[in-house]
Motif scaffolding. Structure first.
Motif, PDB file in Angstrom:
ATOM      1  N   ARG A 147      -0.525  13.191   8.517  1.00 48.08           N
ATOM      2  CA  ARG A 147      -0.485  12.290   9.667  1.00 48.08           C
ATOM      3  C   ARG A 147      -0.778  10.852   9.223  1.00 48.08           C
ATOM      4  O   ARG A 147      -0.100   9.913   9.639  1.00 48.08           O
ATOM      5  CB  ARG A 147      -1.513  12.763  10.694  1.00 48.08           C
ATOM      6  N   ASN A 148      -1.779  10.698   8.379  1.00 44.12           N
ATOM      7  CA  ASN A 148      -2.108   9.362   7.888  1.00 44.12           C
ATOM      8  C   ASN A 148      -0.933   8.733   7.158  1.00 44.12           C
ATOM      9  O   ASN A 148      -0.697   7.527   7.266  1.00 44.12           O
ATOM     10  CB  ASN A 148      -3.305   9.425   6.927  1.00 44.12           C
ATOM     11  N   ILE A 149      -0.221   9.548   6.412  1.00 37.09           N
ATOM     12  CA  ILE A 149       0.919   8.998   5.673  1.00 37.09           C
ATOM     13  C   ILE A 149       2.044   8.630   6.628  1.00 37.09           C
ATOM     14  O   ILE A 149       2.590   7.527   6.565  1.00 37.09           O
ATOM     15  CB  ILE A 149       1.408   9.986   4.598  1.00 37.09           C
ATOM     16  N   GLU A 192      -1.907  -3.290   7.190  1.00 34.36           N
ATOM     17  CA  GLU A 192      -1.314  -2.738   8.409  1.00 34.36           C
ATOM     18  C   GLU A 192      -1.330  -3.745   9.590  1.00 34.36           C
ATOM     19  O   GLU A 192      -0.300  -3.920  10.249  1.00 34.36           O
ATOM     20  CB  GLU A 192      -2.013  -1.425   8.731  1.00 34.36           C
ATOM     21  N   HIS A 203       0.824  -1.207   0.000  1.00 38.93           N
ATOM     22  CA  HIS A 203       0.000   0.000   0.000  1.00 38.93           C
ATOM     23  C   HIS A 203       0.859   1.257   0.000  1.00 38.93           C
ATOM     24  O   HIS A 203       1.897   1.321   0.626  1.00 38.93           O
ATOM     25  CB  HIS A 203      -1.095  -0.009   1.069  1.00 38.93           C
ATOM     26  N   ARG A 229       1.985   7.803   9.645  1.00 39.01           N
ATOM     27  CA  ARG A 229       1.678   6.652  10.500  1.00 39.01           C
ATOM     28  C   ARG A 229       1.192   5.471   9.681  1.00 39.01           C
ATOM     29  O   ARG A 229       0.113   4.933   9.918  1.00 39.01           O
ATOM     30  CB  ARG A 229       0.598   7.033  11.501  1.00 39.01           C
ATOM     31  N   SER A 230       1.968   5.080   8.691  1.00 42.73           N
ATOM     32  CA  SER A 230       1.591   3.904   7.919  1.00 42.73           C
ATOM     33  C   SER A 230       2.813   3.440   7.155  1.00 42.73           C
ATOM     34  O   SER A 230       3.896   3.997   7.298  1.00 42.73           O
ATOM     35  CB  SER A 230       0.472   4.239   6.946  1.00 42.73           C
ATOM     36  N   ARG A 231       2.623   2.413   6.338  1.00 43.93           N
ATOM     37  CA  ARG A 231       3.751   1.820   5.621  1.00 43.93           C
ATOM     38  C   ARG A 231       4.588   2.862   4.880  1.00 43.93           C
ATOM     39  O   ARG A 231       5.796   2.941   5.100  1.00 43.93           O
ATOM     40  CB  ARG A 231       3.229   0.742   4.674  1.00 43.93           C
ATOM     41  N   PRO A 232       3.991   3.674   3.980  1.00 42.20           N
ATOM     42  CA  PRO A 232       4.847   4.620   3.264  1.00 42.20           C
ATOM     43  C   PRO A 232       5.530   5.623   4.198  1.00 42.20           C
ATOM     44  O   PRO A 232       6.679   6.001   3.954  1.00 42.20           O
ATOM     45  CB  PRO A 232       3.903   5.329   2.295  1.00 42.20           C
ATOM     46  N   ALA A 279      -2.559   5.213   1.899  1.00 39.56           N
ATOM     47  CA  ALA A 279      -2.361   5.551   3.306  1.00 39.56           C
ATOM     48  C   ALA A 279      -3.028   6.881   3.630  1.00 39.56           C
ATOM     49  O   ALA A 279      -3.692   7.027   4.654  1.00 39.56           O
ATOM     50  CB  ALA A 279      -0.870   5.625   3.620  1.00 39.56           C
ATOM     51  N   VAL A 310      -3.982  14.265   6.269  1.00 38.71           N
ATOM     52  CA  VAL A 310      -3.336  13.449   5.230  1.00 38.71           C
ATOM     53  C   VAL A 310      -1.875  13.193   5.600  1.00 38.71           C
ATOM     54  O   VAL A 310      -1.382  12.061   5.530  1.00 38.71           O
ATOM     55  CB  VAL A 310      -3.449  14.142   3.857  1.00 38.71           C
ATOM     56  N   ARG A 342      -6.664   6.394   3.686  1.00 38.75           N
ATOM     57  CA  ARG A 342      -7.057   5.215   4.451  1.00 38.75           C
ATOM     58  C   ARG A 342      -7.960   4.296   3.622  1.00 38.75           C
ATOM     59  O   ARG A 342      -9.071   3.973   4.014  1.00 38.75           O
ATOM     60  CB  ARG A 342      -7.760   5.619   5.757  1.00 38.75           C
TER      61      ARG A 342
END
Ligand code: ATP
Ligand code: MG
Lengths: 259, 382
Positions: free
Chosen positions: B181-183, A123, A107, B185-188, A112, B179, A115
């Motif tokens: 923050r979402n990025i 995740e 992903h 706190r995730s894989r990317p 991300a 946006v 979402r």
């Protein structure tokens, strides 16, 4: 599983890897030894993709990979732990390990940012696998502290956990035991033995010949960028060339180490 | 050590902060005077740009001296499309996509190069942008600019007047920060953060370093393009003067003032620098004063700010603040520990503020830690 053919890598006048050919079978734990500057780490960099060979080829599971970038090789199942510990500073141990999952997840930024479903699918899997890798390397108590605050031995374990989180087929371990204390060394050799049983293929660089001899199936000896001996631990330790080039003198017993 | 959950969630200070900010953004547009509302909107727009630039500077370790050009490109794209009859909101979205596409094309050329290629390249881009504007008067209005930009409408709602922009801009800013923050706190986001301190280990873990830098750059340009597009509708008038090289430098200073990679830093940097710039302009403007004075003053002060900040607080105002709070927390924990030594209070390692460190520097340190007898020899892997 892995075949290296006449690999060459030079740094100016230094022929760091000078025509190395090597073949590792699936499920094998191959020890790689040699004096300082023999070219062991350079060879690992060639296999992991941080360096490009000037000549020669690298076959991994029947594919030529010597022109692929490191990330592409990671996706094929090659993982490495570095001799000089590389951590992601400012991230916790668990987050460091989770980065290892990049090689089998997909992903991207938009998914991300918004979402989207694939983010939610991947995740939890990443977290679960990372927790597993943290647990089996004994890092649970440190999971949520910044990686750079770990003691050195634990930082080495973190590198292994990060590699394991990538679900690799081939593990390149560059002196994972360096700087480890007795208890930590024992834990490491137990972990390596277990990984072996689970079918991981491993290349292990280690200066402590006693340590390699106990865990490795076969040992390859490098000197000045060339393979000077290869065989079972006992054969290698009996080899005259090795004793002269690598040890400088005949070791007294099993506990003999190069440093 | 897990704190008991309170009504305010896992992190009470952060929750309180969010509530205070939410209340302020609801109330402020009602109480501010018209000139202050303009400043307020300007800060909101700058926050959006700075949030993007700080993602780029903090993670890809690259500086863009062309964020002003992306801001301008977004503004002109939205304005021209809207003038040619596109629905304004569609023009706005198209402007964002076009800005990101331009950045992706430029980045694909520059990001493979080491060092400051991107900084110089984006500076060149800004100059090219300005000269294209002056060469295409029939299309872009040339030096005079574009005047007849239609009002922004969201379906039935027309956004007009300072007050509605004050709400609109901050809603968009909040969305942009979400946006970001979402990025992160995730894989990317983990890939980006990993890449910031060790590109070689990140790539070995499967992070495509070049493509991540490229995406990061395109994202930062998209933020700038979005802010620029809103700016065009807000003023209903744009001209090349508004997108000078100085604007790009201001954005960089805002990032440095606020600190890299923090959401609150984007706002703090944007607010501080915008207000300082306005104070300087009013100080330097007077009947008997030379017309150039405001510019000279602000350039001088920016230089001063940059030098001071880089020397005293490399992680910006927000970094300094969090360092101080952490020191206070640690002092408190230590006091508690000495009061009740038998209770075995775990102070835990104190979080060091995230600093960007180059691979080489870290490798050298780790080498020193590991095998002192071999100090100075570079590991083959780096
Ligand atoms: N990046 C580099 N630039 C220049 N020379 C290098 C570089 N990396 C390695 N070398 C040189 O290549 C040779 C092989 O180094 P390498 O690190 O592969 O040895 P090694 O077998 O891993 O040694 P050690 O046991 O000390 O880790 C050495 O002479 C080294 O100085
Ligand atoms: Mg080495």
């Amino acid at each position: 599983m892995l075949q290296l053919e006449r690999l060459v890598k030079t740094f100016g006048v230094v022929r760091a890897v000078d025509g190395v050919s090597l073949s590792v079978d699936a499920g094998e734990l191959r020890g790689l030894i040699g004096p300082n500057g023999a070219g062991k780490s350079t060879l690992f960099s060639l296999v992991a993709g941080h360096l490009r060979p000037e000549a020669g080829s690298i076959n991994f599971e029947g594919r030529r990979i010597e022109r692929l970038r490191p990330a592409a090789r990671a996706r094929l199942g090659i993982a490495i732990t570095f001799q000089t510990v590389h951590l992601f500073r400012g991230m916790t141990t668990l987050e460091n390990v989770m980065v290892g999952a990049h090689s089998w997840t997909n992903h991207e930024f938009v998914e991300a940012a918004l979402r989207l479903p694939r983010h939610f699918r991947e995740e939890p899997k990443i977290r679960e696998r990372a927790r597993g890798a943290v647990a089996r390397t004994g890092l649970e108590p440190w999971a949520d502290v910044p990686a750079e605050s770990l003691p050195l031995g634990r930082q080495r374990a973190l590198q292994i956990a990060r590699a394991l989180c990538g679900n690799p087929k081939l593990l390149l371990l560059d002196e994972p035991a360096a700087g480890l204390r007795g208890e930590e060394r024992r834990e490491l050799s137990e972990l390596l033995a277990r990984l072996c049983e689970e079918g991981f293929t491993m290349l292990l660089v280690e200066h402590d010949i006693g340590f390699v001899s106990r865990v490795a199936h076969r040992i390859t000896v490098l000197d000045m960028g060339r393979v000077i001996a290869e065989g079972s631990p006992a054969e290698v330790r009996a080899s005259e060339a090795v004793i002269v080039a690598y040890l400088g003198s005949v070791p007294a017993d099993d506990g003999a180490t190069s440093r | 050590m897990r704190r008991p959950r309170s009504l305010l969630g896992a992190n009470p200070p952060a929750t309180v902060g969010v509530l205070v900010i939410a209340a302020a953004t609801l109330v402020l547009p009602q109480v501010l005077s018209a000139p202050n509302l303009i400043t307020y909107v300007t800060i909101g727009l700058a926050t959006i740009v700075v949030a993007g630039l700080s993602l780029l500077m903090g993670f890809a370790g690259q500086v863009s001296l062309g964020q002003g050009a992306f801001y301008g490109f977004g503004a002109y794209s939205a304005a021209i499309l809207a003038i040619h009859g596109w629905p304004p909101i569609i023009a706005l979205v198209a402007a964002v996509v076009m800005t990101a596409a331009v950045a992706a094309a430029v980045g694909a050329l520059l990001l493979r190069l080491e060092g400051h290629a991107l900084a110089f390249g984006t500076l060149a881009l800004q100059l090219i942008f300005l000269s294209v504007l002056s060469q295409t008067p029939s299309f872009s209005g040339g030096a005079i600019g574009l005047t007849n930009i239609p009002a922004l409408t969201l379906g039935p709602i027309a956004i007009s007047g300072y007050r509605s922009y004050a709400y609109f801009v901050w809603i968009v800013a909040a969305a942009v920060l979400l946006v970001s923050r979402n990025i992160t706190r995730s894989r990317p986001g983990r890939g980006l953060r990993a890449m910031a301190t060790s590109p070689s280990a990140a790539s070995a873990a499967g992070v495509g370093v070049v493509s991540y830098k490229l995406r990061d750059f395109a994202l930062s340009a998209a933020y700038a393009g979005l802010a620029g597009a809103i700016y065009a509708f807000f003023l209903a008038y744009i001209s090349p003067d508004a997108f000078s090289v100085m604007l790009s430098i201001e954005f960089v200073i805002m990032v440095v003032v606020g600190g890299l990679g923090t959401v609150s830093g984007a706002f703090v940097g944007a607010a501080v620098v915008t207000i300082v710039a306005q104070v300087l302009t009013s100080l330097g403007t007077g009947p008997s004063l030379p017309a150039q004075l405001p510019n000279v003053l602000s350039e001088g002060v920016y230089a001063l700010i940059l030098i001071t900040l880089l020397r005293l607080m490399p992680d910006g105002v927000v970094g300094l603040a969090s360092r101080l709070t952490k020191r206070l927390v640690r002092a408190k924990l230590e006091r508690r520990a000495t009061l009740r030594p038998a209770a075995g209070t775990v102070t835990g390692p104190v979080l060091a503020p995230a600093t960007v460190e180059t691979d080489g520097a870290h490798a050298a340190r780790a080498d020193g830690d590991t095998v002192p007898s071999r100090g100075g020899r570079a590991g083959g892997a780096t």
